[in-house]
Each structure stands twice: as C-alpha cells, then as structure tokens.
Scaffold this motif. Structure first.
Motif, PDB file in Angstrom:
ATOM      1  N   GLY A   1       0.785  -1.227   0.000  1.00 60.54           N
ATOM      2  CA  GLY A   1       0.000   0.000   0.000  1.00 60.54           C
ATOM      3  C   GLY A   1       0.813   1.271   0.000  1.00 60.54           C
ATOM      4  N   ALA A   2       1.968   1.267   0.673  1.00 56.46           N
ATOM      5  CA  ALA A   2       2.719   2.507   0.849  1.00 56.46           C
ATOM      6  C   ALA A   2       3.070   3.194  -0.473  1.00 56.46           C
ATOM      7  CB  ALA A   2       3.973   2.255   1.685  1.00 56.46           C
ATOM      8  N   PRO A   3       3.763   2.527  -1.405  1.00 55.38           N
ATOM      9  CA  PRO A   3       4.126   3.248  -2.637  1.00 55.38           C
ATOM     10  C   PRO A   3       2.936   3.547  -3.534  1.00 55.38           C
ATOM     11  CG  PRO A   3       4.786   0.945  -2.780  1.00 55.38           C
ATOM     12  CD  PRO A   3       4.330   1.169  -1.371  1.00 55.38           C
ATOM     13  N   LEU A   4       1.987   2.625  -3.622  1.00 62.85           N
ATOM     14  CA  LEU A   4       0.860   2.828  -4.533  1.00 62.85           C
ATOM     15  C   LEU A   4      -0.056   3.942  -4.049  1.00 62.85           C
ATOM     16  CD1 LEU A   4      -0.050  -0.865  -5.425  1.00 62.85           C
ATOM     17  CD2 LEU A   4       1.274   0.778  -6.773  1.00 62.85           C
ATOM     18  N   ILE A   5      -0.418   3.909  -2.765  1.00 62.77           N
ATOM     19  CA  ILE A   5      -1.328   4.927  -2.237  1.00 62.77           C
ATOM     20  C   ILE A   5      -0.624   6.277  -2.146  1.00 62.77           C
ATOM     21  CG2 ILE A   5      -2.702   5.616  -0.238  1.00 62.77           C
ATOM     22  CD1 ILE A   5      -3.233   2.662   0.283  1.00 62.77           C
TER      23      ILE A   5
ATOM     24  N   ASN B   1      10.029   4.309   3.990  1.00 64.47           N
ATOM     25  CA  ASN B   1      10.643   3.929   5.263  1.00 64.47           C
ATOM     26  C   ASN B   1       9.772   2.906   5.974  1.00 64.47           C
ATOM     27  OD1 ASN B   1      12.448   3.992   7.469  1.00 64.47           O
ATOM     28  ND2 ASN B   1      11.216   5.544   8.493  1.00 64.47           N
ATOM     29  N   HIS B   2       8.472   3.100   5.911  1.00 65.86           N
ATOM     30  CA  HIS B   2       7.573   2.192   6.620  1.00 65.86           C
ATOM     31  C   HIS B   2       7.301   0.927   5.816  1.00 65.86           C
ATOM     32  CE1 HIS B   2       7.023   4.916   9.944  1.00 65.86           C
ATOM     33  NE2 HIS B   2       7.167   5.859   9.035  1.00 65.86           N
ATOM     34  N   SER B   3       7.439   1.007   4.507  1.00 61.06           N
ATOM     35  CA  SER B   3       7.452  -0.237   3.731  1.00 61.06           C
ATOM     36  C   SER B   3       8.660  -1.066   4.134  1.00 61.06           C
ATOM     37  CB  SER B   3       7.505   0.066   2.232  1.00 61.06           C
ATOM     38  OG  SER B   3       6.277   0.521   1.752  1.00 61.06           O
ATOM     39  N   GLY B   4       9.816  -0.411   4.210  1.00 62.53           N
ATOM     40  CA  GLY B   4      11.025  -1.128   4.606  1.00 62.53           C
ATOM     41  C   GLY B   4      10.911  -1.698   6.005  1.00 62.53           C
ATOM     42  N   MET B   5      10.403  -0.893   6.935  1.00 62.54           N
ATOM     43  CA  MET B   5      10.240  -1.373   8.304  1.00 62.54           C
ATOM     44  C   MET B   5       9.305  -2.572   8.358  1.00 62.54           C
ATOM     45  SD  MET B   5       9.993   2.171  10.514  1.00 62.54           S
ATOM     46  CE  MET B   5       9.719   1.280  12.052  1.00 62.54           C
TER      47      MET B   5
ATOM     48  N   SER C   1      15.640  10.910  -2.943  1.00 61.47           N
ATOM     49  CA  SER C   1      14.480  10.657  -3.799  1.00 61.47           C
ATOM     50  C   SER C   1      14.328  11.641  -4.947  1.00 61.47           C
ATOM     51  CB  SER C   1      13.212  10.686  -2.953  1.00 61.47           C
ATOM     52  OG  SER C   1      13.007  11.972  -2.391  1.00 61.47           O
ATOM     53  N   GLY C   2      15.150  12.680  -4.986  1.00 62.52           N
ATOM     54  CA  GLY C   2      14.997  13.669  -6.046  1.00 62.52           C
ATOM     55  C   GLY C   2      13.707  14.445  -5.905  1.00 62.52           C
ATOM     56  N   ASP C   3      12.921  14.517  -6.997  1.00 64.67           N
ATOM     57  CA  ASP C   3      11.673  15.291  -6.974  1.00 64.67           C
ATOM     58  C   ASP C   3      10.460  14.412  -6.723  1.00 64.67           C
ATOM     59  OD1 ASP C   3      11.666  13.932  -9.363  1.00 64.67           O
ATOM     60  OD2 ASP C   3      10.855  15.604 -10.533  1.00 64.67           O
ATOM     61  N   ARG C   4      10.668  13.258  -6.085  1.00 65.97           N
ATOM     62  CA  ARG C   4       9.559  12.347  -5.800  1.00 65.97           C
ATOM     63  C   ARG C   4       9.522  12.010  -4.304  1.00 65.97           C
ATOM     64  NH1 ARG C   4      12.121  10.875 -10.576  1.00 65.97           N
ATOM     65  NH2 ARG C   4      10.758  10.567 -12.388  1.00 65.97           N
ATOM     66  N   PRO C   5       9.365  13.000  -3.440  1.00 65.25           N
ATOM     67  CA  PRO C   5       9.494  12.745  -2.007  1.00 65.25           C
ATOM     68  C   PRO C   5       8.328  11.997  -1.379  1.00 65.25           C
ATOM     69  CG  PRO C   5       8.825  15.014  -2.375  1.00 65.25           C
ATOM     70  CD  PRO C   5       9.097  14.426  -3.735  1.00 65.25           C
ATOM     71  N   THR C   6       7.135  12.041  -1.990  1.00 64.56           N
ATOM     72  CA  THR C   6       5.968  11.456  -1.327  1.00 64.56           C
ATOM     73  C   THR C   6       6.106   9.943  -1.188  1.00 64.56           C
ATOM     74  OG1 THR C   6       4.581  13.204  -2.250  1.00 64.56           O
ATOM     75  CG2 THR C   6       3.459  11.297  -1.328  1.00 64.56           C
ATOM     76  N   ILE C   7       6.410   9.259  -2.290  1.00 69.14           N
ATOM     77  CA  ILE C   7       6.602   7.817  -2.212  1.00 69.14           C
ATOM     78  C   ILE C   7       7.828   7.494  -1.363  1.00 69.14           C
ATOM     79  CG2 ILE C   7       7.364   5.816  -3.532  1.00 69.14           C
ATOM     80  CD1 ILE C   7       5.388   6.397  -5.617  1.00 69.14           C
ATOM     81  N   ALA C   8       8.916   8.242  -1.573  1.00 70.78           N
ATOM     82  CA  ALA C   8      10.143   7.953  -0.829  1.00 70.78           C
ATOM     83  C   ALA C   8       9.908   8.058   0.672  1.00 70.78           C
ATOM     84  CB  ALA C   8      11.255   8.913  -1.262  1.00 70.78           C
ATOM     85  N   ALA C   9       9.158   9.080   1.102  1.00 73.15           N
ATOM     86  CA  ALA C   9       8.907   9.242   2.531  1.00 73.15           C
ATOM     87  C   ALA C   9       8.094   8.079   3.084  1.00 73.15           C
ATOM     88  CB  ALA C   9       8.171  10.562   2.781  1.00 73.15           C
ATOM     89  N   SER C  10       7.237   7.491   2.270  1.00 73.51           N
ATOM     90  CA  SER C  10       6.426   6.358   2.730  1.00 73.51           C
ATOM     91  C   SER C  10       7.213   5.052   2.733  1.00 73.51           C
ATOM     92  CB  SER C  10       5.189   6.195   1.841  1.00 73.51           C
ATOM     93  OG  SER C  10       5.546   5.686   0.568  1.00 73.51           O
TER      94      SER C  10
END
Length: 405
Positions: free
Chosen positions: A73-77, A347-351, A336-345
């Motif tokens: 869910g994290a990257p897609l949403i 961390n919790h996908s990784g966790m 993440s360059g200019d794509r911070p929204t997915i990158a910020a999420s």
C-alpha cells in the motif's frame, strides 16, 4: 491557512494530531505481539491443543500479513495521493485505518482476520510518509529529522502506553477488545486532522507513473533495504516477546506488558535522540544506529534468563532500535529527487518488510525447535547485514560524488 503562516501553537496542535494517528498505527501494529498466545488459542484451537509453539508461530503470520499490506500500500497509495491536498489525504488514510481495525474486531475466523489485517496495513506507510512531509514543512529546513521524530513519537509512545494497555485489556477481556480501542484512536485522529492540520495543496501535475519513477534510483533501494533488513532484527525479537517472557524468563503472563512498556520507553528516548543525530550527521547516525542494534540484540539473547534482566535489556534494545528510524526516513527523502511522497512512505514499507521478515524468520527458528531465544541471535545477524548495506550505500555515494567532481 498555509504552513508558512501557521502560529507556533497551531503548528504544535497540527503535529500532535499527526502523532495521535501514528499512535494508533503503533498500537494496531504492535499489540498483536503481546496477544499472540491468546489469538492462537482463540482462532487456532486445534493447533493450540496439539502444539502451542506451532500455534503461536502460525498466529505470527498475522503480523506478516499486516506488514505485507504496508509494503504494497505505501508506494501505490502515496504515489496516487501526491496530487491531492495533504490534509485531505491524511483524513482519508486515517479513515482507512479505522475501517481496517473495525473489520479486525468483527472478523470471525483466522482467515478473515488475516484479510482484515492486510486491509488495515494498506494505508499505514502512506500515512506516515505524508505526515512526515507535513511535519518537515511545519518545522522548516534544518529540522527535518526532528520533524520526522515528532510524527514517529506517536509510534513510540504507543509502545509505552497503548500496546501494554491493549495487551492487558486483551488478556483480561479478549484480544478483540484491544483492536476496538484502536478504532477509537483513529476516530480521534481523523477528527483532529480535519480541524487543525493546515490545508497544504498537492501537485495536480503529479501522476502515479511519475512518482513510481523513484524506484529507478539505486540509492532509494539501498535506503529501503537498510530498513527492511536492519529493522528485521528488532521485529524478530519483539514479535515473540510474550513467549520469551513467559517461557524463557519464567514470568507470569501479566508481566508481558512490563517488557512492552520497557521497550516502548526505550523507543521514545531513542526516537528523540535519533532525530537529533540525523540532523547533525546523517551518515554517522546510520552507521552507529545499526552497529548498536546488533549489540542490543545480543544483549537480549544473553539477558533473557530472568524477568528482571529481560525487561532491562528490552529497555536498552528499544532505545537502540529507534535510533535508526529518523535517519533512514531522512535518507530516503534526501535521495528521492523530486519524488518525495513515495520515498517518505518507503521507510515504513522497509520497516514492515523487516516486520514480516523478522516475524516469519523468528517463527521459523522457533518452529525448528531452536527455542524462543533463537530470534535474538537471528536479530544480531540481521542488524549486521543492515550495517553492511549502510556502508555500501555511503561508499557508492562517495564514488558518485568523486566521479562528478
């Protein structure tokens, strides 16, 4: 009102509302660990009657299923939500978490509970990712790590108050009661976000396809792997804290919340320190955090023989485990360059890959008959793998800078 014109007091209320949402997430994710024996006895009675170890290991799959929901869910949403106003996205995500926990309370069988846990996990990473971006914007440049730490504080406080309370209530009145409390937390979070978080516009030009381009960045994958492998060390131990406390240390069931409180207190302190360290020297914070995580897992393995030493070791281990989270989150935002929204999420996908990996591997070594202490030594190996990934990522970055220069 934009974040730039928000008063200091209003910003604090906005951060508090975000932290309440993360409190609910921390409770729904971690309360399962202390209730695994009760869940196994209720939903898997035949397996429980045959072998308690096998039943607990099977019930541990609910932890892995929730984590799988987070990972998917994290990257897609988050990628889809990048184009929408952040406040509105957070309200929808908090509401989604609420619904997933309502279904957990009502689901009648192991299979339907597993499906409900998967659905509850879907909004988890996107909520944290967007909340981290909002917090960073509210606090401004130079304080991003501490902004992330504020959002994460709800998660760590959940381990001090919410998880032990939910575990106690679940043992007293049935495990479903714990998730009913979580439902109430998300009702409060959604209301507060609607009332006090400023309206921050999204970027209507963003598309999911553009945002998913973040996966073409090698350093993003390495930062993701730091969390996935390194945090597996924490979850390998934490997932089985209940049998570790009762079967190895010989404590009564009511003592399990004491170990959870100790871990939560440690995580709260470690999260604050981790945010400060990440703002001072990000690379050093990453290396130190994962080295200490390996040492902390070893301490738990040695100290598990008695209730007092186990509780003390979980206090230390909790503090160490939380050091890395703000650093990994900030690292993902940096690369993440200019794509911070997915990158910020992510961390919790990784966790939660770490959550799933740690719970599954921990259950595996228990099912093999290696005992309830075996996940601690598994944690040492996973944390050391995290150290290796951090060092490789930093070395690769230095080479890229040298080539560019």
């Amino acid at each position: 009102m934009s974040s730039s014109t928000l008063s200091r007091g209003a910003a604090k209320w906005a951060l508090l509302s975000l932290a309440i949402g993360s409190f609910g997430i921390g409770m729904t994710e971690f309360v399962s660990m202390g209730l695994l024996p009760g869940i196994a006895a209720d939903l898997l009675p035949a397996a429980w009657a045959s072998s308690r170890e096998q039943a607990v290991a099977q019930a541990g799959l609910l932890i892995s299923v929730y984590a799988l929901g987070v990972v998917i869910g994290a990257p897609l949403i988050a990628g889809y939500a990048a184009r929408f106003a952040r406040q509105r996205a957070l309200i929808v995500l908090a509401s989604g978490l609420l619904v997933g926990n309502v279904l957990t309370v009502l689901a009648p069988t192991f299979e339907t509970v597993a499906a409900a846990r998967f659905l509850a996990g879907l909004p988890h990473g996107a909520y944290f990712g967007i909340a981290a971006l909002v917090a960073a914007d509210l606090l401004g440049p130079g304080l991003r790590g501490q902004g992330v730490a504020v959002v994460m504080s709800g998660l760590t406080v959940a381990n001090v108050v919410g998880v032990p309370l939910g575990t106690w209530l679940g043992q007293l009145a049935g495990w479903r009661v714990a998730y009913a409390v979580v439902v109430g937390v998300f009702v409060l979070a959604a209301l507060l976000i609607a009332l006090v978080v400023p309206a921050m516009p999204g970027d209507r030009s963003r598309s999911l396809r553009h945002e998913l381009g973040v996966f073409r960045i090698g350093q993003v994958w390495l930062a993701f792997a730091m969390g996935a492998i390194g945090f597996g060390a924490f979850f390998a131990i934490y997932s089985y804290i209940a049998p570790l406390m009762t079967e190895v240390a010989g404590a009564p069931e009511w003592a399990v919340p004491l170990a959870l409180v100790a871990a939560g207190l440690g995580m709260t302190v470690g999260n604050v320190l981790g945010g400060i360290l990440a703002d001072r020297n990000l690379a050093r914070a990453l290396v130190v955090a994962f080295v200490l995580l390996a040492a902390g897992a070893a301490v738990v393995g040695v100290a598990a023989a008695t209730p007092v030493t186990l509780v003390a070791s979980m206090l230390l281990f909790g503090a160490i485990s939380a050091l890395a989270s703000p650093a990994v989150q900030t690292r993902l935002m940096d690369v993440s360059g200019d794509r911070p929204t997915i990158a910020a999420s992510l961390n919790h996908s990784g966790m939660n890959v770490g959550n799933s990996l740690g719970a599954a591997l921990g259950g595996g070594v228990i099912a093999l008959g290696w005992g309830y202490v075996a996940p601690a030594w598994l944690g040492v190996a996973l944390a050391l793998a995290g150290v290796g990934i951090v060092l490789f990522s930093l070395a690769r970055e230095r080479r890229a800078v040298a080539v560019t220069a």
